[in-house]
Motif scaffolding. Structure first.
Motif: not given
Lengths: 420, 151
Positions: B19-21, B56-57, B70-76
């Motif tokens: 997961p990103r971010n 930033d997120l 979904s959270a990872s892609v969304m924050t990216d």
């Protein structure tokens, strides 16, 4: 009602003709996503044999009327069938008399009845109620509500990592303020069979009554309330091959007689004026309003069905099947069993490394396999093991080794999709 | 199994595994928690908002692969965009995963978010995909209020 039961006669060595049994359950012939259904969510609700389905529809087709109400033929017939189901239920749990068998909507309502009525009669500020760390929410929340109302304290018997209760701690928790113990006979998320007779004996040393949540026990083995010494024993018809809507509260007469009514309404009264109401005799005092007559009759048919199979045969067959499932699942790399209790029935909970149970449950569904993915209404158990959820396979006497093999094969596909 | 691959696209599996971010955002001035009591998915979204701009997120929490990815892609995708852009993308994303809009999804605008199109074939999973978005909107709107729930 009687048809297709010829295959279920008892023979010397208790066993189950599983192919014949499966033909008794119409739904087991269906497919899901183009694959034969493998139903492994029996701890949530069991499937229903033709005999139960026919008993319910037969009642509506030929006997439907309200019970305890009228002199007309149908009302008398409906009453006989409904009370006949009560007698079958009495015999199932070996209660002394039918007055001790209260029909409820299910286990949840049975527990709420006791928490409410017993609580009102016996629980005062500073008193304590003892439950265990492996209870279903339905054996936690009613007691929490009672404790909040009464100013009482909820005490919890801890468990070992294995999923066994700590009886040493249980002994220490009981004291002169303990008013009742409420504990599961079988844990719905781990499959632990608790040493209920011993736990009841320990409580009775201090004259503390015990309510047993038997929802996950009665589908798998014979629970004899008098041999166990249970004061209250609650279970659901729909988890033991009967319809939804009929549950049971067994309550020892001496205790039940002292409890105030739970709900008011028709059927639970002897006479009513605006000044005063006198209540009906047991068990009707605790059955306000028109009950789920058809469901109770269906439960009676389910009891007949299980009797014909024989509890020894059911126990022997399921014991082997669950042991096979435990072996098969625990030998898959990346699969970890949650709970390894000394004595287990019906349930195997597990996690798959790197795969959340909801993702696993969905992929398994696409293979035709129904398991439960989630917290199983036992969030404290999930917290204890530090997992948000588990995969739970739960078994009945109509499940087979082939189905366990299908599950094992499908878990391999889950890992393939996730490359875990 | 092919429809499973439609759902669990490579990118989704990758964001689930890596997961990103992920983690609490240093200097965040907004956050909100999303919780699905039905399945136990839980996501907290942190945002650093400067005027109309989402600087930033980040997120933390636990849940199924669809929810976490979904959270990872969304924050990216949303870091650096305006609050208005985020709202418009939410509407488009919602249409994408529910399949409710008669219009074809605007894949150019959606960019990487389009990878969640497979969700529309699995209505029970829509809430998994939208939970982080509901948390984000709550964070942008109210900042510090009670958790949002998709139930």
């Amino acid at each position: 009602m009687e048809r297709e039961t010829g295959t279920m006669t008892r023979i010397a060595k208790p066993t189950i003709d599983v192919a014949a049994v499966r033909r008794d359950f119409p739904i087991l012939a269906r497919e899901v996503h183009g694959k034969p259904l493998v139903y492994l969510d029996n701890a949530a609700t069991s499937q229903k044999p033709r005999a139960v389905i026919d008993a319910v529809s037969g009642y509506y087709e030929s006997a439907n009327a309200n019970v305890h109400r009228g002199v007309h033929t149908l009302s008398v017939l409906a009453t006989e069938m409904y009370e006949g189901a009560r007698e079958k239920t009495r015999a199932l749990v070996n209660a002394a008399e039918t007055a001790e068998i209260v029909f409820t909507r299910g286990t949840t309502e049975a527990i709420n009845l006791v928490a409410s009525s017993f609580g009102q009669a016996r629980v005062r500020p500073g008193d304590e109620v003892v439950i265990s760390a492996m209870e279903h929410h339905s054996n936690i929340v009613p007691w929490q509500l009672l404790c909040q109302r009464a100013g009482a304290k909820l005490r919890v018997v801890p468990m070992e990592k294995s999923g066994d209760l700590r009886l040493d701690e249980y002994r220490k928790l009981l004291n002169e303020r303990t008013r009742i113990v409420a504990v599961a006979h079988v844990c719905n998320s781990l499959g632990t069979v608790n040493p209920i007779a011993e736990m009841i004996a320990i409580a009775h040393e201090r004259d503390i009554p015990v309510l047993v949540d038997g929802a996950q026990a009665v589908p798998h083995f014979r629970a004899d309330v008098r041999a166990l010494g249970a004061d209250f024993y609650a279970f659901s018809g729909h988890k033991m091959f009967g319809p939804t809507g009929a549950g049971v509260l067994y309550a020892r007469r001496a205790l039940l007689e002292t409890l105030p009514p739970y709900q008011g309404g028709g059927d639970m009264i002897a006479s009513v004026t605006f000044e005063k109401t006198t209540y009906n005799v047991l068990p009707h005092r605790f059955e306000a309003g028109t009950p789920d007559i058809a469901a109770a009759i269906g439960l009676g048919a389910a009891i007949d069905y299980m009797d014909a199979l024989g509890s020894d045969a059911i126990e022997a067959y399921e014991g082997e099947l669950v042991a096979y499932a435990v072996d098969a699942l625990s030998s898959i790399p990346g699969v970890t069993l949650v709970g390894t209790p000394k004595h287990r029935v019906g349930v195997v909970s597990f996690t798959i490394e790197g795969v959340h149970p909801h993702d696993a449950g969905m992929i398994l569904d696409h293979e035709g396999i129904a398991i439960r993915a989630g917290h199983h209404c036992t969030q404290p158990v999930m917290d204890f093991y530090g997992v948000p959820a588990t995969n739970r396979a739960s078994f009945a006497f109509y499940n087979t080794r082939d189905e366990v093999d299908r599950l094992v094969g499908a878990i391999a596909k889950v890992r393939e999709v996730f490359k875990s | 199994m092919s429809d499973m691959r439609e759902l669990y696209q490579e990118m989704i599996l990758d964001h689930h595994k890596h997961p990103r971010n992920f983690g609490r955002l240093t200097g965040a001035n907004r956050h909100a928690e999303g919780f699905n009591p039905l399945c136990g998915d839980r996501v907290t979204v942190y945002a650093l908002v400067d005027g109309d701009s989402i600087r930033d997120l980040s997120f933390e929490g636990s849940g199924c692969a669809i929810c976490m990815a979904s959270a990872s892609v969304m924050t990216d995708e949303l870091a650096g965009k305006s609050v208005d852009d985020a709202e418009q993308l939410f509407v488009k994303f919602h249409d994408l995963v529910t399949g409710e809009s008669a219009k074809e999804p605007d894949l150019d605008v959606l960019g990487k978010l389009a990878v969640f199109m497979g969700v529309r074939e699995f209505p029970v999973r829509v809430k998994c995909a939208t939970l982080p978005w509901h948390a984000l909107r709550a964070a942008l709107k109210d900042g510090e209020k009670a958790p949002v729930s998709t139930e």
